[in-house]
Motif scaffolding. Structure first.
Motif, PDB file in Angstrom:
ATOM      1  N   ARG A  16       0.816  -1.168   0.013  1.00 28.49           N
ATOM      2  CA  ARG A  16       0.083   0.014  -0.015  1.00 28.49           C
ATOM      3  C   ARG A  16       0.755   1.211  -0.095  1.00 28.49           C
ATOM      4  N   SER A  17       1.948   1.193   0.512  1.00 28.84           N
ATOM      5  CA  SER A  17       2.905   2.418   0.722  1.00 28.84           C
ATOM      6  C   SER A  17       3.536   2.603  -0.514  1.00 28.84           C
ATOM      7  N   TYR A  29       1.801   2.018  -3.581  1.00 31.24           N
ATOM      8  CA  TYR A  29       0.816   2.824  -4.323  1.00 31.24           C
ATOM      9  C   TYR A  29       0.793   4.504  -3.796  1.00 31.24           C
ATOM     10  N   ASN A  30       0.743   4.458  -2.407  1.00 30.30           N
ATOM     11  CA  ASN A  30       0.444   5.622  -1.885  1.00 30.30           C
ATOM     12  C   ASN A  30       1.647   6.643  -2.228  1.00 30.30           C
ATOM     13  N   GLN A  35       1.136   7.611  -6.158  1.00 27.46           N
ATOM     14  CA  GLN A  35       0.108   8.406  -6.279  1.00 27.46           C
ATOM     15  C   GLN A  35       0.613   9.748  -5.751  1.00 27.46           C
TER      16      GLN A  35
END
Length: 110
Positions: free
Chosen positions: A5-6, A8-9, A12
């Motif tokens: 997730r980090s 993807y974060n 983004q």
């Protein structure tokens, strides 16, 4: 390799910063606004508006102005339904970050 997730974060957040730069460049260079999309992978897509009263020539001019500004190579594809798809992937600092796109529909060319 597992994508976290980090990841993807981070992707983004980087794309968000680049999007701000692109919008400022558009303003500063008097380019027509695009509809921008930011994917979870950080990919940016600038779409030339097609649901307005813009004429075909205006859509092409908007697309061409952005593709030229970004130094992007253009691909034009005629579709079976008569529309023309324009696509121009672009990079920042040697890394591909997105594309500018346009869909020109028959009947907009009058």
């Amino acid at each position: 390799m597992t994508i976290s997730r980090s990841d993807y974060n981070r992707w983004q957040a980087t794309a968000y910063r680049i999007l701000g730069e692109l919008i400022a460049e558009g303003r500063d260079n008097n380019l027509p606004p695009l509809t921008w999309t930011l994917a979870i992978t950080g990919a940016l897509t600038g779409q030339v508006p097609s649901l307005t009263a813009e004429e075909c020539e205006q859509q092409r001019a908007t697309f061409t102005a952005w593709a030229t500004h970004l130094g992007a190579a253009v691909t034009e594809t005629a579709r079976e339904d008569g529309r023309i798809s324009l696509h121009a992937p672009f990079s920042r600092q040697g890394e591909r970050v997105g594309a500018v796109r346009a869909e020109i529909w028959p009947g907009n060319e009058d």
